[in-house]
Scaffold this motif. Structure first.
Motif, PDB file in Angstrom:
ATOM      1  N   ILE A  27     -12.895  67.104  42.188  1.00 37.61           N
ATOM      2  CA  ILE A  27     -13.662  66.772  40.980  1.00 37.61           C
ATOM      3  C   ILE A  27     -12.752  66.097  39.957  1.00 37.61           C
ATOM      4  CG2 ILE A  27     -14.911  67.764  39.015  1.00 37.61           C
ATOM      5  CD1 ILE A  27     -15.812  69.994  41.062  1.00 37.61           C
ATOM      6  N   GLU A  28     -11.566  66.631  39.816  1.00 37.38           N
ATOM      7  CA  GLU A  28     -10.612  66.067  38.863  1.00 37.38           C
ATOM      8  C   GLU A  28     -10.222  64.652  39.268  1.00 37.38           C
ATOM      9  OE1 GLU A  28      -6.540  65.382  37.105  1.00 37.38           O
ATOM     10  OE2 GLU A  28      -7.239  65.282  39.156  1.00 37.38           O
ATOM     11  N   MET A  29     -10.082  64.412  40.570  1.00 42.48           N
ATOM     12  CA  MET A  29      -9.711  63.068  41.023  1.00 42.48           C
ATOM     13  C   MET A  29     -10.850  62.075  40.804  1.00 42.48           C
ATOM     14  SD  MET A  29      -7.889  61.624  44.418  1.00 42.48           S
ATOM     15  CE  MET A  29      -6.330  62.302  43.934  1.00 42.48           C
ATOM     16  N   ALA A  30     -12.080  62.523  40.902  1.00 37.07           N
ATOM     17  CA  ALA A  30     -13.206  61.642  40.584  1.00 37.07           C
ATOM     18  C   ALA A  30     -13.136  61.240  39.105  1.00 37.07           C
ATOM     19  CB  ALA A  30     -14.531  62.322  40.906  1.00 37.07           C
ATOM     20  N   ALA A  31     -12.818  62.195  38.253  1.00 36.90           N
ATOM     21  CA  ALA A  31     -12.636  61.888  36.824  1.00 36.90           C
ATOM     22  C   ALA A  31     -11.438  60.953  36.633  1.00 36.90           C
ATOM     23  CB  ALA A  31     -12.451  63.177  36.028  1.00 36.90           C
ATOM     24  N   LEU A  32     -10.379  61.188  37.388  1.00 40.00           N
ATOM     25  CA  LEU A  32      -9.203  60.324  37.324  1.00 40.00           C
ATOM     26  C   LEU A  32      -9.582  58.886  37.681  1.00 40.00           C
ATOM     27  CD1 LEU A  32      -6.165  59.608  37.198  1.00 40.00           C
ATOM     28  CD2 LEU A  32      -5.945  60.541  39.517  1.00 40.00           C
ATOM     29  N   LEU A  33     -10.332  58.708  38.746  1.00 39.43           N
ATOM     30  CA  LEU A  33     -10.736  57.362  39.153  1.00 39.43           C
ATOM     31  C   LEU A  33     -11.523  56.681  38.028  1.00 39.43           C
ATOM     32  CD1 LEU A  33     -10.877  55.098  41.234  1.00 39.43           C
ATOM     33  CD2 LEU A  33     -12.867  56.268  42.247  1.00 39.43           C
ATOM     34  N   GLY A  34     -12.431  57.408  37.415  1.00 43.92           N
ATOM     35  CA  GLY A  34     -13.184  56.851  36.298  1.00 43.92           C
ATOM     36  C   GLY A  34     -12.281  56.459  35.146  1.00 43.92           C
ATOM     37  N   ALA A  35     -11.303  57.309  34.834  1.00 42.73           N
ATOM     38  CA  ALA A  35     -10.375  57.024  33.732  1.00 42.73           C
ATOM     39  C   ALA A  35      -9.482  55.828  34.047  1.00 42.73           C
ATOM     40  CB  ALA A  35      -9.531  58.268  33.422  1.00 42.73           C
ATOM     41  N   VAL A  36      -9.071  55.692  35.294  1.00 45.41           N
ATOM     42  CA  VAL A  36      -8.235  54.545  35.690  1.00 45.41           C
ATOM     43  C   VAL A  36      -9.037  53.254  35.577  1.00 45.41           C
ATOM     44  CG1 VAL A  36      -6.939  53.467  37.574  1.00 45.41           C
ATOM     45  CG2 VAL A  36      -6.740  55.921  37.189  1.00 45.41           C
ATOM     46  N   ILE A  37     -10.288  53.286  36.025  1.00 45.41           N
ATOM     47  CA  ILE A  37     -11.141  52.096  35.906  1.00 45.41           C
ATOM     48  C   ILE A  37     -11.355  51.748  34.431  1.00 45.41           C
ATOM     49  CG2 ILE A  37     -13.489  51.222  36.305  1.00 45.41           C
ATOM     50  CD1 ILE A  37     -13.418  52.867  38.975  1.00 45.41           C
ATOM     51  N   TRP A  38     -11.576  52.750  33.606  1.00 43.34           N
ATOM     52  CA  TRP A  38     -11.747  52.529  32.167  1.00 43.34           C
ATOM     53  C   TRP A  38     -10.480  51.917  31.571  1.00 43.34           C
ATOM     54  CZ3 TRP A  38     -11.730  57.045  28.155  1.00 43.34           C
ATOM     55  CH2 TRP A  38     -11.997  56.553  26.871  1.00 43.34           C
ATOM     56  N   ALA A  39      -9.318  52.473  31.929  1.00 45.87           N
ATOM     57  CA  ALA A  39      -8.048  51.939  31.423  1.00 45.87           C
ATOM     58  C   ALA A  39      -7.867  50.489  31.867  1.00 45.87           C
ATOM     59  CB  ALA A  39      -6.875  52.798  31.901  1.00 45.87           C
ATOM     60  N   ALA A  40      -8.154  50.208  33.132  1.00 50.74           N
ATOM     61  CA  ALA A  40      -8.012  48.834  33.639  1.00 50.74           C
ATOM     62  C   ALA A  40      -8.957  47.889  32.889  1.00 50.74           C
ATOM     63  CB  ALA A  40      -8.292  48.790  35.139  1.00 50.74           C
ATOM     64  N   TYR A  41     -10.159  48.342  32.630  1.00 50.24           N
ATOM     65  CA  TYR A  41     -11.127  47.532  31.883  1.00 50.24           C
ATOM     66  C   TYR A  41     -10.599  47.226  30.476  1.00 50.24           C
ATOM     67  CZ  TYR A  41     -15.246  46.254  29.221  1.00 50.24           C
ATOM     68  OH  TYR A  41     -16.121  45.600  28.387  1.00 50.24           O
ATOM     69  N   GLU A  42     -10.131  48.254  29.777  1.00 50.09           N
ATOM     70  CA  GLU A  42      -9.597  48.055  28.420  1.00 50.09           C
ATOM     71  C   GLU A  42      -8.386  47.127  28.453  1.00 50.09           C
ATOM     72  OE1 GLU A  42     -10.879  48.811  25.543  1.00 50.09           O
ATOM     73  OE2 GLU A  42     -12.482  50.125  26.244  1.00 50.09           O
ATOM     74  N   PHE A  43      -7.520  47.327  29.423  1.00 49.20           N
ATOM     75  CA  PHE A  43      -6.346  46.466  29.552  1.00 49.20           C
ATOM     76  C   PHE A  43      -6.782  45.014  29.791  1.00 49.20           C
ATOM     77  CE2 PHE A  43      -2.816  49.628  31.067  1.00 49.20           C
ATOM     78  CZ  PHE A  43      -2.993  50.364  29.916  1.00 49.20           C
ATOM     79  N   TYR A  44      -7.729  44.819  30.691  1.00 46.55           N
ATOM     80  CA  TYR A  44      -8.173  43.474  31.049  1.00 46.55           C
ATOM     81  C   TYR A  44      -8.774  42.756  29.840  1.00 46.55           C
ATOM     82  CZ  TYR A  44     -10.076  39.692  33.872  1.00 46.55           C
ATOM     83  OH  TYR A  44     -10.355  38.467  34.411  1.00 46.55           O
ATOM     84  N   GLN A  45      -9.474  43.506  29.002  1.00 42.58           N
ATOM     85  CA  GLN A  45     -10.092  42.910  27.814  1.00 42.58           C
ATOM     86  C   GLN A  45      -9.042  42.358  26.846  1.00 42.58           C
ATOM     87  OE1 GLN A  45     -13.504  42.487  27.667  1.00 42.58           O
ATOM     88  NE2 GLN A  45     -13.205  43.308  29.720  1.00 42.58           N
TER      89      GLN A  45
ATOM     90  N   ILE B 251      -6.210  51.552  41.247  1.00 48.22           N
ATOM     91  CA  ILE B 251      -7.622  51.897  41.471  1.00 48.22           C
ATOM     92  C   ILE B 251      -7.876  52.067  42.969  1.00 48.22           C
ATOM     93  CG2 ILE B 251     -10.003  51.023  41.345  1.00 48.22           C
ATOM     94  CD1 ILE B 251      -9.142  49.612  38.698  1.00 48.22           C
ATOM     95  N   ALA B 252      -7.383  51.133  43.754  1.00 57.16           N
ATOM     96  CA  ALA B 252      -7.591  51.201  45.205  1.00 57.16           C
ATOM     97  C   ALA B 252      -6.961  52.459  45.799  1.00 57.16           C
ATOM     98  CB  ALA B 252      -7.017  49.951  45.872  1.00 57.16           C
ATOM     99  N   TRP B 253      -5.746  52.790  45.360  1.00 53.74           N
ATOM    100  CA  TRP B 253      -5.066  53.966  45.895  1.00 53.74           C
ATOM    101  C   TRP B 253      -5.784  55.256  45.492  1.00 53.74           C
ATOM    102  CZ3 TRP B 253      -1.868  55.097  49.657  1.00 53.74           C
ATOM    103  CH2 TRP B 253      -1.288  56.353  49.687  1.00 53.74           C
ATOM    104  N   VAL B 254      -6.219  55.343  44.253  1.00 52.65           N
ATOM    105  CA  VAL B 254      -6.919  56.552  43.805  1.00 52.65           C
ATOM    106  C   VAL B 254      -8.255  56.687  44.532  1.00 52.65           C
ATOM    107  CG1 VAL B 254      -7.971  57.733  41.826  1.00 52.65           C
ATOM    108  CG2 VAL B 254      -5.710  56.704  41.596  1.00 52.65           C
ATOM    109  N   ALA B 255      -8.939  55.573  44.787  1.00 45.37           N
ATOM    110  CA  ALA B 255     -10.181  55.629  45.561  1.00 45.37           C
ATOM    111  C   ALA B 255      -9.898  56.139  46.982  1.00 45.37           C
ATOM    112  CB  ALA B 255     -10.849  54.258  45.597  1.00 45.37           C
ATOM    113  N   PHE B 256      -8.830  55.632  47.589  1.00 46.41           N
ATOM    114  CA  PHE B 256      -8.423  56.113  48.908  1.00 46.41           C
ATOM    115  C   PHE B 256      -8.065  57.604  48.842  1.00 46.41           C
ATOM    116  CE2 PHE B 256      -4.730  57.080  51.636  1.00 46.41           C
ATOM    117  CZ  PHE B 256      -5.334  56.988  52.877  1.00 46.41           C
ATOM    118  N   ALA B 257      -7.309  57.978  47.834  1.00 49.55           N
ATOM    119  CA  ALA B 257      -6.888  59.377  47.684  1.00 49.55           C
ATOM    120  C   ALA B 257      -8.083  60.297  47.445  1.00 49.55           C
ATOM    121  CB  ALA B 257      -5.871  59.498  46.549  1.00 49.55           C
ATOM    122  N   LEU B 258      -9.093  59.797  46.764  1.00 45.77           N
ATOM    123  CA  LEU B 258     -10.312  60.586  46.560  1.00 45.77           C
ATOM    124  C   LEU B 258     -10.967  60.894  47.902  1.00 45.77           C
ATOM    125  CD1 LEU B 258     -12.373  61.807  44.534  1.00 45.77           C
ATOM    126  CD2 LEU B 258     -13.493  59.568  44.531  1.00 45.77           C
TER     127      LEU B 258
END
Length: 165
Positions: free
Chosen positions: A116-134, A147-154
Motif C-alpha cells: 500500500i505504501e509503495m502504491a502511494a510512493l508511485l503516486g508521489a513520484v509521478i506527482w513530483a515528476a509532473y511538478e518538475f516537468y512543469q 517511475i518505471a522502477w517503482v512501478a516494477f517494484a510495486l
C-alpha cells in the motif's frame, strides 16, 4: 547540453547536497533497515521475474543520483519564480515514502502495508515528476526511470506478498 547546468550556471554545493541526500539517505536506510535482508530475500518465495539481490543497490544508487540531479534542476529553476515549495513538496514526500518502504517490507515484515505504501510512493513520484516537468522539462524526464522502477517494484512487492502470506 550540460545536465547539471541551469540557466548556464552550476551551483556546486546545491548540486552536491541534492545528490548526497538521497544517496546517503538510501545508504543509511539500507544499513538500518536491510541488515540481513539478503538471506531473508533468498528465503522468500520469489516470483519468476524477481532480480537477484545485488541488482537493488546498483539500481537504487543510479536512481538516487538521477533524482538528485532532477531535484537540483527543479529547485534552481523554481527559486527565482517563488515556486520552490510547490515544486519540492511532492519530491520530499516521495523521498520519505521511499526510505520508509525498506523498514516496512524488510525490518518489520509488513509486506501488505509495504505494498500500500509503495502504491502511494508511485503516486508521489509521478506527482513530483509532473511538478518538475512543469518547471524544467529535463528534471521531469530524469524522473521517468524512477517511475518505471517503482512501478516494477510495486508488481514485485505484490508478488512477494501473494507468495509469502
Amino acid at each position: 547540453m550540460e545536465v547539471a547546468s541551469v540557466n548556464g550556471r552550476i551551483h556546486g554545493k546545491n548540486l552536491a547536497a541534492s545528490i548526497l541526500v538521497p544517496v546517503v539517505g538510501g545508504a543509511l536506510v539500507g544499513a538500518l533497515a536491510n541488515r540481513g535482508t539478503r538471506e531473508q530475500y533468498e528465503r522468500l518465495k520469489n516470483p519468476s521475474f524477481a532480480p537477484p539481490g545485488w541488482v537493488f543497490p546498483v539500481v537504487w544508487t543510479a536512481l538516487y543520483k538521477m533524482m538528485g540531479v532532477a531535484k537540483y534542476r527543479a529547485q534552481e529553476t523554481a527559486k527565482p519564480l517563488g515556486r520552490e515549495r510547490q515544486v519540492l513538496a511532492p519530491y520530499e514526500l516521495q523521498l520519505g515514502l521511499n526510505f520508509l518502504w525498506s523498514f516496512l517490507f524488510f525490518k518489520w515484515g509488513l509486506r501488505g502495508t509495504a505494498l500500500i505504501e509503495m502504491a502511494a510512493l508511485l503516486g508521489a513520484v509521478i506527482w513530483a515528476a509532473y511538478e518538475f516537468y512543469q518547471i524544467d522539462q529535463l528534471a521531469g524526464v530524469l524522473m521517468v526511470p524512477y517511475i518505471a522502477w517503482v512501478a516494477f517494484a510495486l508488481g514485485l512487492n505484490y508478488s512477494f506478498w501473494q507468495l509469502n502470506k
